[in-house]
Design an enzyme around this catalytic site. Structure first.
Site, PDB file in Angstrom:
ATOM      1  N   ASP A  34      -5.349   8.296  -6.961  1.00 47.21           N
ATOM      2  CA  ASP A  34      -5.786   9.244  -5.916  1.00 47.21           C
ATOM      3  C   ASP A  34      -4.638  10.229  -5.757  1.00 47.21           C
ATOM      4  O   ASP A  34      -3.489   9.848  -5.631  1.00 47.21           O
ATOM      5  CB  ASP A  34      -6.052   8.467  -4.622  1.00 47.21           C
ATOM      6  N   HIS A  71      -5.510  16.148   1.192  1.00 47.31           N
ATOM      7  CA  HIS A  71      -5.251  15.999  -0.241  1.00 47.31           C
ATOM      8  C   HIS A  71      -4.559  17.221  -0.820  1.00 47.31           C
ATOM      9  O   HIS A  71      -3.764  17.111  -1.759  1.00 47.31           O
ATOM     10  CB  HIS A  71      -6.538  15.664  -0.998  1.00 47.31           C
ATOM     11  N   LYS A  81      -6.483  -0.768  -7.977  1.00 45.63           N
ATOM     12  CA  LYS A  81      -7.301   0.288  -7.379  1.00 45.63           C
ATOM     13  C   LYS A  81      -7.093   1.570  -8.174  1.00 45.63           C
ATOM     14  O   LYS A  81      -6.263   1.626  -9.086  1.00 45.63           O
ATOM     15  CB  LYS A  81      -6.975   0.467  -5.895  1.00 45.63           C
ATOM     16  N   ARG A 137      -2.735   0.916  -4.410  1.00 45.05           N
ATOM     17  CA  ARG A 137      -2.571  -0.544  -4.457  1.00 45.05           C
ATOM     18  C   ARG A 137      -2.910  -1.041  -5.855  1.00 45.05           C
ATOM     19  O   ARG A 137      -3.582  -0.340  -6.624  1.00 45.05           O
ATOM     20  CB  ARG A 137      -3.518  -1.233  -3.471  1.00 45.05           C
ATOM     21  N   ASP A 193      -8.753  14.156  -3.935  1.00 43.11           N
ATOM     22  CA  ASP A 193      -8.456  12.783  -4.353  1.00 43.11           C
ATOM     23  C   ASP A 193      -8.568  12.694  -5.871  1.00 43.11           C
ATOM     24  O   ASP A 193      -7.622  12.368  -6.583  1.00 43.11           O
ATOM     25  CB  ASP A 193      -9.451  11.871  -3.610  1.00 43.11           C
ATOM     26  N   ASP A 225      -9.886  18.735   0.567  1.00 43.78           N
ATOM     27  CA  ASP A 225      -9.582  18.727   2.002  1.00 43.78           C
ATOM     28  C   ASP A 225      -8.110  19.044   2.198  1.00 43.78           C
ATOM     29  O   ASP A 225      -7.325  19.032   1.242  1.00 43.78           O
ATOM     30  CB  ASP A 225      -9.961  17.378   2.651  1.00 43.78           C
ATOM     31  N   CYS A 235      -3.423  11.974  -3.416  1.00 45.80           N
ATOM     32  CA  CYS A 235      -2.508  11.944  -2.272  1.00 45.80           C
ATOM     33  C   CYS A 235      -1.322  11.027  -2.544  1.00 45.80           C
ATOM     34  O   CYS A 235      -0.218  11.255  -2.030  1.00 45.80           O
ATOM     35  CB  CYS A 235      -3.211  11.559  -0.975  1.00 45.80           C
ATOM     36  N   TYR A 236      -1.536   9.996  -3.357  1.00 42.67           N
ATOM     37  CA  TYR A 236      -0.429   9.088  -3.671  1.00 42.67           C
ATOM     38  C   TYR A 236       0.626   9.750  -4.537  1.00 42.67           C
ATOM     39  O   TYR A 236       1.711   9.201  -4.714  1.00 42.67           O
ATOM     40  CB  TYR A 236      -0.942   7.788  -4.297  1.00 42.67           C
ATOM     41  N   HIS A 238       0.847  -1.196   0.000  1.00 45.73           N
ATOM     42  CA  HIS A 238       0.000   0.000   0.000  1.00 45.73           C
ATOM     43  C   HIS A 238       0.879   1.241   0.000  1.00 45.73           C
ATOM     44  O   HIS A 238       1.854   1.326   0.752  1.00 45.73           O
ATOM     45  CB  HIS A 238      -0.872  -0.082   1.261  1.00 45.73           C
TER      46      HIS A 238
END
Lengths: 368, 338
Positions: B182, B277, B179, B176, B267, B274, B184-185, B131
């Site tokens: 996003d 993010h 998936k 992951r 995201d 937010d 934040c990644y 992750h």
């Protein structure tokens, strides 16, 4: 059984409301939060929240671990399920109340009443967990309680209640039914299976995993869980060659259903890499050879669907890894060429990665 | 003002909680020390801040020691969960304050290594799924331990997993396998890749891996980010030129998909903006802008995605995720550097 949220909301332990507080704590002077003279990014708490937490601060200041304190913590975690301090204090209250039941700790009846208390708390956790499936504190609370219920005493650890474990597994399955990739749920599941370490559970879990993969072959969490089960949660262990062959075949069969699905390919490569590190090299070589051949065989699956097999980067990437595992000059040269193909044409987002791989593989080949 | 807020959440017995009266917690301690480092970077460093930091070092160290587990992991707080976030947040703090000791880190690297999965990435606990968030924690923590090497973890497997996390159509990173991307990644995965990429240099002879000694090369500023006293940064390999992912496509995702038209970042489209993010999208953007050579592989001046001026952000330190120039003063303070 197909469980729904209603099954877990059945008689959730009642939680007091803010209006109950003055009556419950007539002797207590609430304490306001001290944010200092010039708070930065002050949180806009609701009026209810402020009242509840003002009482909590007073109780914490006294360190009063009582029945009424326990009730207050339930209200406070309902208002903020992520308040790890309150959850900790709640567990301290539970411990104190159990001790103060005044009975002999080894009395079976007393153990039962302790367990009842803990079970009620698991119900509370479940009732809050519904809206907060990704809350660390709630999952940890479950772990802490189950640690006591299932593994707490000498008696229980030698005779782990399979029924109780299965009950928890059913709860986790319910959560996974809502979100098959809930990270906390999977970790919790692994924890309880591994800590119980019972053959019956490991065997049933294997079936559970297969079911999930069948239902959604792209659920990578399910594939990861299969790795955990097949290794019995033991870091140092490697599969026997025979088991590895079975697992590799299972993975390849999964890939055959949809060669674009990355999960089975990485599982296959994981199995083969592990063998390379741990078992007889001649036999492993045969194993890798075998699966490389089978991988080539899957090209027809794509061709029959009118697709270009070389563009299936999950499959080609796996083949490159297998060729690298084989390690002979021709395999490495081919791997290098395939890497170039991905980088330049078929998987260009990873161009820099593939061109580096190409160079490394070519270098390895010349070193042969 | 931030200093006053931080003092209200300080625990005499060590560490910082989320707010006044809360238990000390690794995540909030990490946030507090990073915030203080930023404040401490005001030049000259205010005495009140450096005194305060000096004062809390010992209790903080003792508290971290009390969280240590036999397997080398750490709890996030007393009576709390154990996972690799605790290892990272602790090491980030102890590195900045120079209170890392062999006793504290005894089995830390082996615990992190036990979190690597067959996929190559890292999970939160042993056997948990690979992750992005936990992968960043593992990679950064290993780098801080000077243990990001083949003897400890499977670097090539990690590299492949990280590379595969970039989505070919969206350009953003997913956390992951199988998936969705996003924003934040952008930092968790992009940042981990930047830390890892520092090992690789491309010379005319082809790539070779470099071993670093508590250092991370910053190509844009053409300097090594030392987290150890400068005497140890003597023999350094040539600088890397590559980030092993497509930074232009990531920038495109951040700027076109992750921005909320009314400000802030998210995201993905249809998710609300937010602070979390916003922070990590921008941190990822920073990595793409500063962690590779300003020239592309044809030695042309690279025109990254986005506006040359209006899309630029400052350079974040990939291990701590505060601006590099905010990390340097506190490092200089506690490592007695010039």
């Amino acid at each position: 059984a197909n469980l729904t949220m209603a099954d877990y909301d059945l008689d959730p332990p009642p939680i007091i409301s803010v209006s109950d507080l003055p009556g419950l704590f007539p002797d207590i002077k609430p304490i306001e939060q001290n944010d200092g003279p010039n708070p930065v990014c002050a949180i806009a708490y609701s009026a209810q929240f402020i009242v509840a937490y003002n009482y909590l601060r007073a109780i914490l200041a006294k360190d009063e671990r009582s029945e009424r304190a326990l009730q207050l913590t339930a209200l406070c975690v309902k208002l903020n399920p992520a308040n790890y301090t309150v959850w900790h204090f709640r567990r301290q209250c539970l411990e104190e109340l159990y001790k103060n039941n005044g009975c002999n700790r080894h009395d079976g009846e007393d153990d039962d009443s302790h367990k009842k208390m803990l079970e009620l708390d698991l119900q509370l956790a479940a009732s809050l967990g519904g809206d907060n499936p990704k809350n660390y504190q709630i999952w940890y609370h479950r772990r802490a309680l189950l640690q006591m219920i299932l593994f707490g005493s000498n008696e229980s650890i030698n005779n782990i209640s399979l029924d109780r474990v299965r009950q928890e597994l059913a709860y986790i399955s319910f959560v996974l039914g809502n979100d098959g990739k809930n990270y906390h749920a999977w970790s919790h599941r692994q924890w309880i299976i591994k800590t119980s370490n019972r053959d019956e559970l490991w065997n049933d879990e294997f079936d559970f995993g297969e079911q999930l993969i069948q239902t959604d072959p792209r659920n990578n969490s399910a594939w990861n869980h299969r790795w955990f089960i097949s290794h019995r949660g033991q870091q140092q262990s490697s599969l026997s060659l025979n088991d590895a062959r079975t697992e590799a075949q299972y993975a390849l069969d999964g890939a055959a259903l949809d060669p674009y699905n990355e999960s089975p390919w990485r599982y296959l490569i994981g199995i083969l890499k592990e063998q390379r590190k741990s078992n007889d090299s001649a036999l492993v070589q045969l194993l890798v050879d075998d699966f490389e051949t089978k991988t080539i065989g899957l090209r027809s699956v794509l061709e029959n669907a009118g697709r270009d097999p070389d563009a299936c980067s999950s499959m080609i990437s796996a083949r490159i890894d297998m060729l690298e595992l084989k390690g002979d000059f021709d395999s490495l040269k081919l791997a290098s060429i395939l890497a170039n193909g991905l980088g330049i044409k078929h998987d260009t987002i990873r161009k820099k990665y593939w061109l580096l791989r190409e160079k490394e593989l070519a270098t390895k080949a010349t070193a042969c | 003002t931030t200093t006053t807020t931080t003092t209200t959440i300080t625990i005499p017995a060590g560490g910082f909680g989320g707010g006044p009266g809360q238990l000390a917690h690794c995540a909030t301690s990490y946030a507090a020390i990073l915030a203080l480092s930023i404040i401490a970077s005001v030049s000259p460093m205010p005495n009140s801040v450096s005194d305060y930091l000096t004062q809390i070092r010992q209790p903080l160290y003792a508290w971290y020691l009390s969280l240590q587990q036999p397997d080398g992991g750490f709890r996030m707080h007393h009576d709390g969960e154990v996972d690799v976030r605790a290892t990272y947040t602790m090491l980030a703090v102890t590195s900045l304050l120079n209170i890392t000791t062999p006793q504290l880190t005894q089995h830390a690297a082996s615990y992190i290594a036990s979190c690597q999965t067959y996929e190559g990435g890292f999970g939160g606990e042993p056997f948990s799924e690979a992750h992005g968030g936990y992968a960043f924690c593992a990679v950064a923590a290993l780098q801080l331990l000077n243990s990001l090497k083949d003897a400890v973890v499977d670097i090539e497997n990690l590299r492949g997993w990280l590379a595969r996390r970039q989505m070919s159509f969206e350009g953003g990173f997913a956390g992951r396998s199988n998936k969705l991307a996003d924003g934040c990644y952008s930092f968790w995965q992009g940042g981990a890749m930047a830390i890892l990429s520092a090992r690789y240099s491309t010379t005319d002879d082809g790539p070779r891996t470099s071993s670093t000694t508590g250092c991370l090369y910053h190509p844009h500023q053409d300097c090594w980010l030392s987290i150890l006293p400068s005497s140890q940064s003597a023999q350094l390999p040539p600088p890397p030129k590559l980030l092993l992912f497509d930074e232009k496509m990531l920038q495109r995702f951040i700027l076109l998909c992750a921005q909320d038209p009314n400000g802030g970042l998210r995201d993905k489209p249809s998710k609300p903006r937010d602070f979390y993010h916003s922070c990590y999208n921008l941190s990822g953007l920073s990595v793409t802008q500063h962690y590779c050579s300003s020239k592309n592989e044809n030695n042309d001046d690279d025109d990254s995605f986005g506006h040359a001026i209006f899309s630029r952000v400052a350079a974040t330190h990939p291990l701590f995720n505060i601006r590099i120039d905010r990390a340097t003063p506190i490092l200089q303070q506690f490592y007695n550097l010039e």
